[in-house]
Design an enzyme around this catalytic site. Structure first.
Site, PDB file in Angstrom:
ATOM      1  N   GLN A 199      40.118  -3.423  77.382  1.00 63.53           N
ATOM      2  CA  GLN A 199      38.797  -3.541  76.787  1.00 63.53           C
ATOM      3  C   GLN A 199      37.920  -2.432  77.337  1.00 63.53           C
ATOM      4  O   GLN A 199      37.942  -2.143  78.532  1.00 63.53           O
ATOM      5  CB  GLN A 199      38.180  -4.911  77.095  1.00 63.53           C
ATOM      6  CG  GLN A 199      36.811  -5.120  76.473  1.00 63.53           C
ATOM      7  CD  GLN A 199      36.311  -6.547  76.650  1.00 63.53           C
ATOM      8  OE1 GLN A 199      36.973  -7.365  77.292  1.00 63.53           O
ATOM      9  NE2 GLN A 199      35.147  -6.850  76.101  1.00 63.53           N
ATOM     10  N   ASP A 240      34.877  10.265  76.317  1.00 70.69           N
ATOM     11  CA  ASP A 240      35.211   9.217  77.286  1.00 70.69           C
ATOM     12  C   ASP A 240      36.576   9.511  77.905  1.00 70.69           C
ATOM     13  O   ASP A 240      37.475   8.666  77.893  1.00 70.69           O
ATOM     14  CB  ASP A 240      35.207   7.842  76.608  1.00 70.69           C
ATOM     15  CG  ASP A 240      35.157   6.699  77.633  1.00 70.69           C
ATOM     16  OD1 ASP A 240      34.823   6.973  78.800  1.00 70.69           O
ATOM     17  OD2 ASP A 240      35.460   5.555  77.259  1.00 70.69           O
TER      18      ASP A 240
END
Length: 608
Positions: free
Chosen positions: A293, A412
């Site tokens: 996640q 990211d």
């Protein structure tokens, strides 16, 4: 509106260019190995790119509608190298033409693995050694041409077992022994110019010379015919598709979510999944199937109806007016970014309330998992694997920044987003997702996407990202690889150390305590010089000013040993000057060691 014929040709070209994004890596690898072994010059086969997964767009390579290589034609190109055994991987190839070169060495026995071959032409080279008996495995072979080489030994009996062989040319070699009787029954043969025992037979059939003189023309005709068949087949499919589209035809798909649509992306090889498919595959998105996640949503392990394992990413924070169309455009952009070090997108699913992306399942999970979340008994990443991961990740990011149009900024980059395939090769995932969930925004992104500790300082302060933002995140990922630690770790406060991994490593590097930097799980099984090199690259990538950071293409070169020493020496000189200036200011204002402003000054001068 453009004429129908022009539209047909345009779409056909698009299909031809994009028909191979799911192509197996092994075929491209084998062809690139062939190019290398043949000593191709810098001006030959320039479009044969080893980092491009799909070779179906390469010159002199022909593929079928399933993106399998069916023909390789490299005749009369002046090659002087040898035939790599890796060519045996091309099990779908029906024709291999290498005549008229100066190829040396032996015929690799692995050619016997190319069981779809109908034509093998190695005429007029400098091949030596024996004819491998493994050629007897080529049960579909019809044309075998090995004339005008330096082959020796006997003709293997296995050639006589080929059921549909109609043309065998072995003339002008150094072969000896008796010719298998069955070979005299083929339509055309030529065994002259050897030391062979033809018995009471003629060593040459009546029409062998004609066949030999026209082999190249025959190969050309066969190639043209195959190409025409493929074009006509694709054209027919396109014709019926267009007719169905004009009549308002819509393929029926099982839909159990209100508002789910069946618009299909006719671009690349993406599949549009029904919500129900992914719901069943993930056991109704069960928590027990959660792989991870992050800021973009949860990732679930799934198994499709055909038992294919997939990873399904359920995106969050995406609602926007007209977002479905924008989402599809961005999915298209991601789908054409194809590189061996990038995670391939299989398909997607959209509903009024959901957006999901479907990827191949990576059985070795992520680099972060292998560094810090291993279960008892699972091996840690060894140092050679970490080096490969560093280089593979750099190559993937270089492709996103410099070879995609428009270029893709990851935003990211971290160890958790670098996955590992079955061979522990780095595969960069989650690229383009920041754009997907920001479709409602302008080109200047104002919302920060990323993970604290990995985010470049200019991105935090301005909200504007660039390729150099990814370079900073990559530098932090290198430090994760070396140390095995997280980018931010508050447990280091217990040792009165820096919370940020970057500051922690910079301090130890200044103190020349490289051994204290390296992951203890490696048990000193590493090369200290290579560790030092990787740390230097990481610190160059994490400089405070974006313009000072090297682009990813330069990072790749430095990891390969080119230009690092010069760049590091220049950086050291700048750092020394910065440190001296800071110390001068410290003496001038006589700030206390624990002053808030002093801490802030250290932060600003830290090269993050």
């Amino acid at each position: 509106m453009m004429p129908v014929e022009m539209g047909f040709l345009f779409v056909l070209l698009i299909l031809g260019c994009l028909c191979s994004f799911v192509f197996p890596d092994t075929q491209g690898d084998a062809l690139y190995a062939l190019k290398t072994s043949l000593n191709a010059s810098a001006h030959q086969l320039t479009d044969w790119n080893q980092n491009q997964v799909n070779p179906c767009t390469w010159s002199r390579v022909y593929c079928d509608s399933n993106n399998n290589v069916i023909q390789v034609s490299l005749a009369y190109m002046g090659f002087t190298g040898y035939l790599t055994p890796r060519i045996g991987v091309l099990k779908y190839a029906t024709a291999l033409s290498l005549q008229g070169n100066g190829i040396t060495g032996s015929i690799p026995k692995e050619i016997g693995n190319m069981t779809s071959l109908c034509r093998l032409d190695l005429e007029n080279n400098k091949l030596t050694g024996e004819i491998p008996s493994s050629l007897g495995n080529l049960k579909k072979l019809q044309f075998l041409t090995l004339s005008q080489n330096n082959l020796s030994g006997t003709i293997p009996e296995s050639l006589a077992t080929l059921p549909i062989l109609i043309n065998v040319m072995l003339d002008s070699n150094n072969l000896n022994g008796k010719i298998p009787e069955r070979l005299f029954e083929v339509s055309k043969y030529n065994f002259t110019g050897n030391n062979l025992d033809c018995g009471h037979r003629l060593c040459e059939s009546d029409n062998a010379d004609q066949g030999s003189s026209h082999k190249s023309k025959t190969g050309l005709v066969v190639g043209i015919v195959i190409a025409l068949v493929v074009v006509l087949f694709l054209g027919g499919l396109l014709f019926f598709w267009c007719r169905g589209r004009d009549k308002g035809y819509r393929r029926e798909v099982f839909v159990d979510v209100p508002g789910e649509v069946d618009r299909r992306i006719a671009f690349g090889q993406l599949k549009r999944f029904a919500w129900r498919e992914l719901q069943i595959a993930t056991d109704n998105f069960s928590e027990k199937n959660v792989l991870g996640q992050g800021g973009f949503g949860k990732v679930y392990k799934g198994v499709l109806a055909d038992n294919t394992k997939v990873a399904v990413k359920r995106l969050t924070d995406y609602e926007s007016p007209g977002g479905d169309a924008a989402f599809q455009r961005e999915v298209e952009m991601i789908s054409v970014a194809v590189h061996r070090n990038l995670l391939r997108l299989i398909g997607f699913c959209t509903t009024p309330t959901e957006r999901l992306l479907v990827y191949p399942f990576m059985q070795n999970l992520s680099v972060a998992y292998r560094l810090r979340e291993l279960k008892p008994g699972e091996p840690v990443l060894d140092w050679p694997t970490r080096k490969r991961v560093a280089l593979g990740t750099a190559r993937g990011l270089e492709y996103l920044h410099e070879h995609c149009n428009p270029k893709i900024i990851h935003r990211d980059v971290k160890a958790a987003n670098v996955l590992l395939d079955e061979d522990f090769e780095a595969v960069v995932g989650d690229f383009g997702l920041a754009k997907l969930v920001d479709v409602r925004k302008t080109n200047v992104t104002t919302e920060i996407r990323g993970t604290m500790g990995h985010i470049a300082p200019e991105y935090l302060s301005t909200g504007k990202s660039s390729g150099r933002t990814d370079v900073f995140g990559y530098g932090i990922m290198l430090l994760e690889l070396v140390t095995g630690q997280r980018a931010i770790d508050f447990s280091r406060l217990e040792e009165e150390d820096d919370v940020l991994l970057l500051d922690h490593v910079k301090k130890l590097e200044r103190e020349k305590r490289l051994d204290a930097i390296v992951d203890r799980n490696l048990n000193k099984n590493y090369n200290l010089l290579e560790v030092e090199m990787m740390i230097q690259v990481a610190l160059l990538c994490t400089q405070a000013t974006p313009e000072d950071r090297p682009p990813m293409s330069e990072v790749v070169r430095m990891l390969e040993g080119e230009g690092l020493a010069e760049r590091w020496e220049e950086w050291q000189h700048v750092e020394v000057n910065r440190r001296q200036e800071y110390e001068r200011l410290q003496r001038r204002f006589d700030w206390g060691e624990d002053s808030f402003y002093n801490q802030d000054a250290i932060e600003l001068s830290g090269g993050r």
